[in-house]
Each structure stands twice: as C-alpha cells, then as structure tokens.
Scaffold this motif. Structure first.
Motif, PDB file in Angstrom:
ATOM      1  N   LEU A   4       0.843  -1.195   0.000  1.00  0.00           N
ATOM      2  CA  LEU A   4       0.000   0.000   0.000  1.00  0.00           C
ATOM      3  C   LEU A   4       0.882   1.251   0.000  1.00  0.00           C
ATOM      4  O   LEU A   4       1.833   1.329   0.776  1.00  0.00           O
ATOM      5  N   VAL A   5       0.532   2.207  -0.843  1.00  0.00           N
ATOM      6  CA  VAL A   5       1.292   3.450  -0.928  1.00  0.00           C
ATOM      7  C   VAL A   5       0.320   4.622  -0.867  1.00  0.00           C
ATOM      8  O   VAL A   5      -0.517   4.792  -1.763  1.00  0.00           O
ATOM      9  N   LEU A  20      -6.730  12.189   0.152  1.00  0.00           N
ATOM     10  CA  LEU A  20      -5.686  11.177   0.255  1.00  0.00           C
ATOM     11  C   LEU A  20      -6.028  10.007  -0.661  1.00  0.00           C
ATOM     12  O   LEU A  20      -7.193   9.648  -0.816  1.00  0.00           O
ATOM     13  N   SER A  21      -4.987   9.427  -1.229  1.00  0.00           N
ATOM     14  CA  SER A  21      -5.146   8.229  -2.049  1.00  0.00           C
ATOM     15  C   SER A  21      -4.254   7.130  -1.490  1.00  0.00           C
ATOM     16  O   SER A  21      -3.198   7.403  -0.907  1.00  0.00           O
ATOM     17  N   CYS A  22      -4.671   5.918  -1.687  1.00  0.00           N
ATOM     18  CA  CYS A  22      -3.881   4.760  -1.282  1.00  0.00           C
ATOM     19  C   CYS A  22      -3.949   3.745  -2.410  1.00  0.00           C
ATOM     20  O   CYS A  22      -5.014   3.169  -2.664  1.00  0.00           O
ATOM     21  N   ALA A  23      -2.815   3.550  -3.075  1.00  0.00           N
ATOM     22  CA  ALA A  23      -2.750   2.615  -4.193  1.00  0.00           C
ATOM     23  C   ALA A  23      -2.239   1.266  -3.699  1.00  0.00           C
ATOM     24  O   ALA A  23      -1.236   1.199  -2.984  1.00  0.00           O
ATOM     25  N   SER A  71     -13.878   6.244   0.049  1.00  0.00           N
ATOM     26  CA  SER A  71     -14.410   5.595  -1.147  1.00  0.00           C
ATOM     27  C   SER A  71     -13.321   4.716  -1.737  1.00  0.00           C
ATOM     28  O   SER A  71     -12.157   4.799  -1.343  1.00  0.00           O
ATOM     29  N   ARG A  72     -13.697   3.876  -2.680  1.00  0.00           N
ATOM     30  CA  ARG A  72     -12.709   3.005  -3.317  1.00  0.00           C
ATOM     31  C   ARG A  72     -13.084   2.786  -4.775  1.00  0.00           C
ATOM     32  O   ARG A  72     -14.253   2.844  -5.160  1.00  0.00           O
ATOM     33  N   ASP A  73     -12.055   2.523  -5.562  1.00  0.00           N
ATOM     34  CA  ASP A  73     -12.220   2.179  -6.963  1.00  0.00           C
ATOM     35  C   ASP A  73     -11.489   0.860  -7.167  1.00  0.00           C
ATOM     36  O   ASP A  73     -10.257   0.853  -7.292  1.00  0.00           O
ATOM     37  N   ASN A  77      -7.587  -0.251  -8.033  1.00  0.00           N
ATOM     38  CA  ASN A  77      -6.883  -0.719  -6.826  1.00  0.00           C
ATOM     39  C   ASN A  77      -6.543   0.445  -5.890  1.00  0.00           C
ATOM     40  O   ASN A  77      -5.425   0.515  -5.346  1.00  0.00           O
ATOM     41  N   THR A  78      -7.490   1.339  -5.706  1.00  0.00           N
ATOM     42  CA  THR A  78      -7.218   2.548  -4.941  1.00  0.00           C
ATOM     43  C   THR A  78      -8.359   2.850  -3.975  1.00  0.00           C
ATOM     44  O   THR A  78      -9.533   2.697  -4.335  1.00  0.00           O
TER      45      THR A  78
END
Length: 124
Positions: A4-5, A20-23, A71-73, A77-78
C-alpha cells in the motif's frame, strides 16, 4: 501479499480540504476491506474510516462524520479519503490499511497490511 502506498498529504489551512489516495499492488484488492487510521505525535494510532470490499458500506469515527468521505475504486486498486472542513486537530500521519473480513474494522490490530503513511498538517 498487498503493498500500500499513500499520497496526497500536505499542509492546508483550517477549513480547507485534502484528498488522500492509497494505491494497492496485486490483483486481490477487492478481497480486502480497507481502512484509514491516523497517528498524531505522542498519541496512539486511531481509527478514522473504513470501507467494505465492494464499497457498499462505510464506517467513520464520530469526530470526522460529515467532514470525511472514504471511497474506493476496485478497478484502479485505490482507496480514497476526502477530507473537508479540516481542523488543526486533524493533524497527523495518515495510514491506509487492508484486512480480510469485515469484523472489527475500527481495530488497528485486525489489519493485515499497512502503508508507510502520509503527513497531513492543518494550520490554524
């Protein structure tokens, strides 16, 4: 294995917004519930928000309800954390985390994978 980044942290004035994003790496992202936690200096890491595998259910700590949105996509994968009406007390390092299952989403001990964190600083 999931890596996770996080990204999107920074310095913002009170009342401002950040996203914020988490890939996540790997092809099993949709198998994990995702959470956001934060840790301020001298304090324990605390739960902020979580989202189910499909995104159909979300959970928040009381202090951010109405201001933050998770939220998520799954196609990307984020997972995201939209933070509005930020306050100085929101200042912390924000971490995303992934866990199997839907129980105990607010417990940091239940998560299997963690990102390295991103700093959010809110000035007054």
């Amino acid at each position: 294995q999931v890596q996770l980044v996080e990204s999107g942290g920074g310095l913002v004035q009170a009342g401002g917004s950040l996203r914020l994003s988490c890939a996540a790496s790997g092809r099993t992202f949709s198998s994990y519930a995702m959470g956001w936690f934060r840790q301020a200096p001298g304090k324990e890491r605390e739960f902020v928000a979580a989202i189910s595998r499909s995104g159909g259910s979300t959970y928040y700590v009381d202090g951010v309800k109405g201001r933050f949105t998770i939220s998520r996509d799954n196609a990307k994968n984020t997972v995201y954390l939209q933070m509005n009406s930020l306050k100085p007390e929101d200042t912390a390092v924000y971490y995303c985390a992934a866990k199997r299952g839907l129980s105990s989403l607010s417990s940091r001990y239940e998560y299997d994978y963690w990102g390295q964190g991103t700093q959010v600083t809110v000035s007054s």
